[in-house]
Design a protein around this motif. Structure first.
Motif, PDB file in Angstrom:
ATOM      1  N   TYR A   1       6.612  10.432 -14.442  1.00 23.71           N
ATOM      2  CA  TYR A   1       6.481   8.994 -14.607  1.00 23.71           C
ATOM      3  C   TYR A   1       6.625   8.284 -13.261  1.00 23.71           C
ATOM      4  O   TYR A   1       7.583   8.527 -12.527  1.00 23.71           O
TER       5      TYR A   1
ATOM      6  N   TYR B   1       6.554  -1.928  -9.133  1.00 20.49           N
ATOM      7  CA  TYR B   1       7.174  -3.210  -9.454  1.00 20.49           C
ATOM      8  C   TYR B   1       6.980  -4.155  -8.271  1.00 20.49           C
ATOM      9  O   TYR B   1       6.887  -3.721  -7.125  1.00 20.49           O
TER      10      TYR B   1
ATOM     11  N   GLN C   1       8.964  -7.639  -6.625  1.00 19.52           N
ATOM     12  CA  GLN C   1      10.193  -8.414  -6.677  1.00 19.52           C
ATOM     13  C   GLN C   1       9.986  -9.730  -5.952  1.00 19.52           C
ATOM     14  O   GLN C   1       9.778  -9.748  -4.739  1.00 19.52           O
TER      15      GLN C   1
ATOM     16  N   MET D   1      13.626 -13.714  -9.246  1.00 16.65           N
ATOM     17  CA  MET D   1      12.846 -13.409 -10.455  1.00 16.65           C
ATOM     18  C   MET D   1      13.057 -11.994 -10.964  1.00 16.65           C
ATOM     19  O   MET D   1      12.411 -11.579 -11.906  1.00 16.65           O
ATOM     20  N   GLY D   2      13.898 -11.231 -10.356  1.00 19.47           N
ATOM     21  CA  GLY D   2      14.053  -9.848 -10.800  1.00 19.47           C
ATOM     22  C   GLY D   2      12.827  -9.033 -10.453  1.00 19.47           C
ATOM     23  O   GLY D   2      12.039  -9.391  -9.579  1.00 19.47           O
ATOM     24  N   LEU D   3      12.632  -7.939 -11.148  1.00 17.62           N
ATOM     25  CA  LEU D   3      11.499  -7.054 -10.889  1.00 17.62           C
ATOM     26  C   LEU D   3      10.532  -7.119 -12.069  1.00 17.62           C
ATOM     27  O   LEU D   3      10.948  -7.083 -13.228  1.00 17.62           O
TER      28      LEU D   3
ATOM     29  N   PHE E   1       7.988  -2.350  -4.966  1.00 15.04           N
ATOM     30  CA  PHE E   1       8.765  -1.126  -5.105  1.00 15.04           C
ATOM     31  C   PHE E   1       8.010  -0.129  -5.961  1.00 15.04           C
ATOM     32  O   PHE E   1       7.521  -0.453  -7.040  1.00 15.04           O
TER      33      PHE E   1
ATOM     34  N   LEU F   1      15.477   5.185 -13.052  1.00 11.21           N
ATOM     35  CA  LEU F   1      14.403   5.174 -12.078  1.00 11.21           C
ATOM     36  C   LEU F   1      14.948   5.476 -10.678  1.00 11.21           C
ATOM     37  O   LEU F   1      16.031   5.036 -10.311  1.00 11.21           O
TER      38      LEU F   1
ATOM     39  N   PHE G   1      13.959   4.687  -6.901  1.00 10.07           N
ATOM     40  CA  PHE G   1      13.120   3.736  -6.196  1.00 10.07           C
ATOM     41  C   PHE G   1      12.875   4.146  -4.755  1.00 10.07           C
ATOM     42  O   PHE G   1      13.735   4.751  -4.106  1.00 10.07           O
ATOM     43  N   GLY G   2      11.693   3.751  -4.255  1.00  6.38           N
ATOM     44  CA  GLY G   2      11.448   3.805  -2.823  1.00  6.38           C
ATOM     45  C   GLY G   2      12.133   2.621  -2.151  1.00  6.38           C
ATOM     46  O   GLY G   2      12.765   1.793  -2.810  1.00  6.38           O
ATOM     47  N   ASN G   3      11.997   2.538  -0.831  1.00  2.00           N
ATOM     48  CA  ASN G   3      12.681   1.494  -0.079  1.00  2.00           C
ATOM     49  C   ASN G   3      11.933   0.172  -0.038  1.00  2.00           C
ATOM     50  O   ASN G   3      12.428  -0.797   0.531  1.00  2.00           O
TER      51      ASN G   3
END
Lengths: 115, 114
Positions: free
Chosen positions: B31, B35, B37, B41-43, B90, B103, B105-107
């Motif tokens: 998976y 996303y 950001q 507003m969040g993701l 992201f 999840l 996450f990448g940077n």
């Protein structure tokens, strides 16, 4: 519809104070998962904890603790004896139990810990 | 293990230009997600993939495209950049279905469209 509300936009505390970050969620699912992620000033997102809807036991990990209460649809996060390194944006997130469910994030709470 | 790697870290685009945000993971996760950001507003989920050759739209897919030719790679394409696409992007991956699996996450990629 699923929704996560983090009403506290920003919190400022002085080192060694305890602080609680609130998270209220809405879902019609009976099986769901709640998460907390930390985003330090460097920008990466770090997974902190996952909780499923059938496990209401509180969790403690060092200075971090989480209080999950289904009766109030809340999953609050407490940092005890805060430190400057705790300064970050903290996100609460919710997902249903099905594989097609989206992970829904709250808008985040920015925590600033001053020395 | 490198985890999830995103490139570039920063990019400035002019309106109408196109670009591809690269994402690769070495955890053999099926998976993968993109996303964005926005401040306060969040993701928001743009696109996701449950395996090589399979992609689907998230909450805010307009203006973006994705492909998943391998398990490792999940690039995000912006065809005609618009100022509304200024954001931090992201990429993330997970071992299992989103419901139960955290999840990774990448940077992030900070994109500015002017």
């Amino acid at each position: 519809a699923q929704k996560v509300t983090q009403a506290q936009t920003e919190i400022s505390v002085v080192e060694k104070e305890d602080v609680t970050l609130d998270c209220v969620y809405e879902t019609r699912d009976t099986t769901y998962y709640l998460f907390w992620y930390k985003q330090p000033p460097s920008g990466e997102l770090v997974f902190l904890i996952r909780r499923n809807s059938f496990d209401e036991q509180n969790e403690i990990s060092g200075r971090y603790s989480w209080n999950f209460q289904k009766s109030t649809s809340s999953f609050n996060f407490t940092i005890t004896a805060s430190q400057v390194v705790d300064s970050a944006v903290y996100f609460c997130a919710l997902s249903g139990g099905r594989g097609t469910d989206k992970l829904i994030f709250g808008t985040g709470t920015r925590l600033q810990v001053f020395p | 293990n490198a985890g999830v790697t995103q490139t570039p870290k920063f990019r400035i685009l002019k309106i109408g230009q196109s670009m591809t945000l690269q994402c690769t993971q070495d955890m053999n996760h099926n998976y993968m997600y993109w996303y964005r950001q926005d401040p306060g507003m969040g993701l928001k989920l743009i696109y996701y993939s449950v395996g090589a050759g399979i992609t689907d739209k998230g909450e805010v897919p307009n203006g973006y495209n994705v492909s998943r030719s391998t398990t490792e790679d999940f690039p995000l394409r912006l065809e005609l950049a618009a100022p509304s696409q200024t954001s931090v992007y992201f990429c993330a991956s997970s071992y299992s279905e989103r419901g139960s699996s955290p999840l990774h996450f990448g940077n992030g990629t900070r994109l500015t469209v002017t």
